[in-house]
Design a protein around this motif. Structure first.
Motif, short mmCIF file in Angstrom:
data_model
loop_
_atom_site.label_atom_id
_atom_site.label_comp_id
_atom_site.label_asym_id
_atom_site.label_seq_id
_atom_site.Cartn_x
_atom_site.Cartn_y
_atom_site.Cartn_z
N SER A 132 38.21 40.58 38.73
CA SER A 132 39.01 39.35 38.81
C SER A 132 40.38 39.57 38.18
CB SER A 132 38.28 38.21 38.11
OG SER A 132 37.00 37.99 38.66
N ALA A 260 40.36 33.11 39.78
CA ALA A 260 40.21 34.52 40.16
C ALA A 260 38.74 34.93 40.17
CB ALA A 260 41.00 35.41 39.22
N ILE A 261 37.97 34.43 39.19
CA ILE A 261 36.54 34.76 39.15
C ILE A 261 35.82 34.15 40.35
CG2 ILE A 261 34.42 34.42 37.82
CD1 ILE A 261 36.11 34.44 35.30
N VAL A 264 36.45 36.20 43.41
CA VAL A 264 35.64 37.43 43.47
C VAL A 264 34.21 37.11 43.88
CG1 VAL A 264 34.64 39.26 42.04
CG2 VAL A 264 37.06 38.71 41.83
#
Length: 851
Positions: A132, A260-261, A264
């Motif tokens: 991430s 971002a996590i 992913v």
């Protein structure tokens, strides 16, 4: 556990962790760790405190002990270890050593660096957090900068991109092989280090990787853990890339957003229809997206014009196409023969493993040649698209392309089917091994439970039988070790789409079996040590018991042989008294042996913990105690009887002497009256007898005391300990005993002189009647001379041995000092050429020598 390709990153990590401790650097990861010493030193650097003492020897046993200690430390620090044993490290198993080092890296470098970020985001997957962070900082960078198009080769098919996407990092392997992601990650945080256009101008992945690694080393202080040549491959080693990116994460800003996590988490692991397989022992990936026959059946003219050929139109000639086609067909024929020439699949697990790895090498060869097949097909498609061929040539090229595509597809399918079949057979055989091991563990656990429930003893022969039974168990363990070793190198093929979760169940099962196997081995070793200890103690106790029983029987017979009545004269009575006194002195000397038997019995019972054994030993000791008491009582009774007899005899002799004297005086009174008045009066016989009796008693007392002293002293001075030369240990206890004898010697020598003078007086007064006294005095003096000689020898031996121990102690200290100095010198920099640095180095050397 999946293992990765060897590289220098592990050695760099080990040297980084050991550099503050002054230890010499690791040169060879596999040979330097096999004795466990460097591994323990590495763990000392990682944990930050001194660990257990190293084994000083260099045998395999010492190495196994060191490695076992290291593995125990790792387990205490919650480092995950799957199927890694001490024997694997000592034997230099490359794959398992690399797996062990990766576990250490993952725990202390990867997870430790990211623990704060993971805690703040409430995440537990370090790889997801790292990915991430990378995507968040690289998504704005373009991936393609030249005017041409980028052609990506993936697995068995060429994916053709006609646009220039952004840097798209989706994994820690193939997404990094072109070097763009490394440069983008560094540039996003430190744009002042280099101009992005300089990266755009580099067309070689190796050049871009070299650029990124140089900048990271020069400006961020990150060691060159990776070589560009190792990364510029279709599938770089995932673990090596993770380790390097973690080093970047450690020195760069670490902010990671939840967006971002979440992004992913939504990424597909592998494109649909593209299962990738990876073995746990070779990082070899095969990805299949689409069949060649499907791609090249009817390529449209539009597709061909959009850049199907990597070469500009008109640059591909029919002659070059035919030459390339002939070369590819020649290789294809050889590959077909190679596949057909592979032997039938075996039914033995080790042979199937070998066949599996051989076929993997064959598949790797296919992967390296698939580009040649693709180039020929693209060249043919380009010729067809240019339209410069005659109708006959056009038909021939199409037929050649279809034939090549068909043969390639047939070879690809056949090779993958064999790989699947090998994996299926191998997994079945390995599962059979797992089941066999499970069954063996069930039986053995029940067996050791039964053996553990049996009490030890109750006799020495029973213990010997239990030792033999335990040897059979050890032999069974050695036979089963073959199967365990095979499972330790188990081959598992998983889909990358499933990730580590696909092997979680199997690893959990292997962990359980490993724990059970380790528990059995641990119980077997501990039980063997206990049995050996008990057997040794029991044999020692039995030997001491037999010796004491023999001695006690001898003394009992001796006391019974001494007469206490019907003795002829006083001399015989005194001789018997003297023999009884000798026995009494021997009893005093032997009393510690009785105490020693009791102590040995308690020590044995503390190990055996068996009530039946306790009752038997107590009965034997009670029997000895009763016999000892009876012997003491018998001695007292005999001594009392003899003393009474001697008193009666002395009184009778006194009366007889007085009567004879009176008669003699009366008969001679008239004849020699004048002479009797001139001469001194006759000796007073009554007083003389009394004096003689007192002298004999005094002699007997002194004789018995000196005799007892020498008997006790000889028991110590004749100890087997004086025949053993020592280089370590202590002789203080022996020294104290001998010094106690030496301190007592002057007093006993005075007693000896008194006994000698008393004997001389008795001989002068009694003449031949005191011959036994003279003989006893002479023997006592001779024994005293020998005793003093022995005592002097023992004192000299103790003085010499004390010097020997002091020498070896000093020698060991010097050796340790030299080793420390040598290790210190190895890590020092070479002498400087400038005066000031050289002066600093000189002061440091003086300080090191002074320490």
């Amino acid at each position: 556990m999946s293992l990765y390709t060897p590289n220098n990153s592990d050695v760099v990590l080990a040297n980084d962790e050991q550099s503050p401790t002054g230890k010499p650097p690791v040169e060879d990861l596999f040979s330097d760790l096999c004795d466990g010493r460097r591994l323990l030193e590495l763990l000392e650097g990682l944990t930050g405190h001194a660990l257990v003492r190293l084994e000083r020897g260099f045998t395999r046993v010492h190495s196994l002990n060191n490695v076992n200690r290291a593995l125990q430390i790792l387990q205490k620090n919650n480092v995950e270890l799957v199927n890694i044993g001490a024997a694997d490290i000592v034997d230099g198993n490359h794959k398992l050593i690399l797996g062990l080092i990766w576990s250490i890296i993952l725990h202390w470098q990867v997870k430790d660096v990211m623990k704060d970020v993971m805690a703040g985001l409430k995440q537990t997957n370090s790889e997801k957090i790292l990915l991430s962070w990378v995507r968040q900082n690289t998504r704005q960078y373009p991936q393609c900068f030249s005017s041409g198009c980028h052609t990506a080769v993936t697995g068995w098919l060429f994916n053709i991109h006609y646009f220039c996407p952004q840097v798209n990092v989706v994994n820690f392997s193939s997404s990094w092989n072109d070097g763009l992601a490394f440069n983008a990650l560094i540039h996003s945080h430190r744009p002042e280090l280099f101009d992005w256009s300089s990266v755009e101008k580099k067309t070689s992945p190796i050049d871009r990787l070299e650029h990124a690694f140089n900048k990271a080393e020069q400006h961020l202080g990150i060691e060159r853990l990776l070589d560009p040549e190792d990364v510029a491959v279709p599938h770089p080693d995932k673990k090596s890339v993770i380790m390097y990116v973690t080093s970047l994460f450690q020195v760069l800003p670490q902010s990671v957003s939840m967006e971002a996590i979440q992004e992913v988490e939504t990424l597909p692991r592998v494109a649909a229809g593209s299962p990738a397989r990876v073995t746990t022992e070779e990082h070899y990936q095969i990805q299949t997206q689409q069949r060649f026959s499907q791609q090249f059946q009817s390529p449209s003219h539009e597709d061909l014009q959009r850049g199907l050929s990597p070469l500009p139109p008109g640059s591909t000639s029919l002659e070059s196409y035919q030459a390339a086609l002939e070369e590819v067909l020649t290789w294809l024929l050889s590959a077909e023969d190679g596949l057909q020439g592979q032997p039938p699949i075996s039914n033995h697990v080790e042979e199937v493993k070998e066949q599996f790895h051989t076929h993997e090498g064959y598949m790797v060869e296919l992967t390296t040649h698939q580009g040649s097949v693709g180039r020929v097909l693209r060249a043919g498609a380009a010729l067809l698209g240019e339209g410069n061929l005659s109708e006959e040539e056009n038909s021939e090229v199409r037929e050649q392309m279809n034939l090549l595509n068909s043969r390639w597809e047939h070879l690809r399918v056949a090779s993958m089917e064999r790989q699947s079949r090998l994996h299926e057979v191998l997994m079945n055989l390995q599962h059979q091994q797992l089941q066999q091991l499970t069954d063996w563990l069930d039986v053995t656990e029940a067996r050791i439970k039964r053996m553990g429930a049996q009490p030890l003893g109750p006799d020495l022969e029973d213990v010997k039988h239990q030792v033999e039974e335990h040897k059979l168990l050890q032999e069974d363990l050695e036979l089963e070790q073959v199967r365990v070793n095979s499972l330790t190198h188990m081959v598992v093929v998983v889909d990358e789409s499933n990730g580590d979760s696909a092997t979680a169940a199997l690893e959990s099962k292997l962990q359980v079996l490993g724990d059970r196997w380790a528990a059995i081995c641990r119980w077997t070793e501990e039980r063997w040590i206990l049995l050996q200890e008990i057997l040794l103690k029991w044999q020692h106790f039995t030997n001491e018991q037999c010796l004491f029983d023999s001695w006690l029987t001898q003394k009992e017979e001796l006391v019974r042989s001494i007469k206490t009545s019907n003795l002829k004269d006083q001399t015989e009575m005194v001789a018997c008294l003297r023999r009884l006194a000798t026995v009494k002195a021997d009893l005093e000397v032997k009393r510690p042996a009785m105490d020693k038997l009791c102590s040995m019995s308690q020590d044995l019972l503390s190990s055996v913990k068996n009530k039946e054994v306790a009752s038997k030993l107590e009965a034997r000791l009670d029997s000895f105690a009763q016999r000892w008491d009876r012997l003491v009582q018998s001695l007292e009774m005999s001594s009392s009887q003899l003393s009474s007899a001697v008193s009666v005899a002395q009184q009778s002799e006194l009366t007889h002497s007085v009567t004879a004297t009176v008669t003699k005086v009366t008969t001679r009174e008239k004849v020699s009256a004048v002479r009797q008045t001139r001469e001194s009066p006759p000796p007073q016989k009554k007083r003389q007898v009394v004096v003689d009796s007192e002298l004999r008693k005094r002699f007997d007392v002194d004789f018995t005391e000196v005799h007892s002293y020498m008997t006790r002293g000889e028991a110590i001075l004749q100890s087997p300990e004086f025949s053993v030369s020592r280089k370590d240990g202590s002789i203080q206890d022996l020294h104290d005993k001998v010094q106690a004898i030496e301190r007592e010697r002057p007093e006993k020598y005075r007693k000896l002189q008194e006994a000698t003078r008393t004997a001389q007086t008795l001989v002068e007064q009694e003449g031949s009647r005191a011959d036994d006294i003279a003989q006893s005095a002479e023997q006592l003096n001779q024994r005293w001379v020998g005793f003093c000689t022995l005592l002097a020898e023992r004192l000299a031996w103790l003085a010499y041995q004390t010097k020997v121990l002091a020498f070896y102690s000093l020698y060991e200290h010097c050796e340790q000092t030299v080793d420390n100095s040598e290790n210190w010198l190895k890590v020092q920099a070479p002498p400087a050429s400038e005066p000031e640095p050289l002066k600093v180095q000189l002061d440091r050397c003086r300080g090191g020598v002074g320490e």
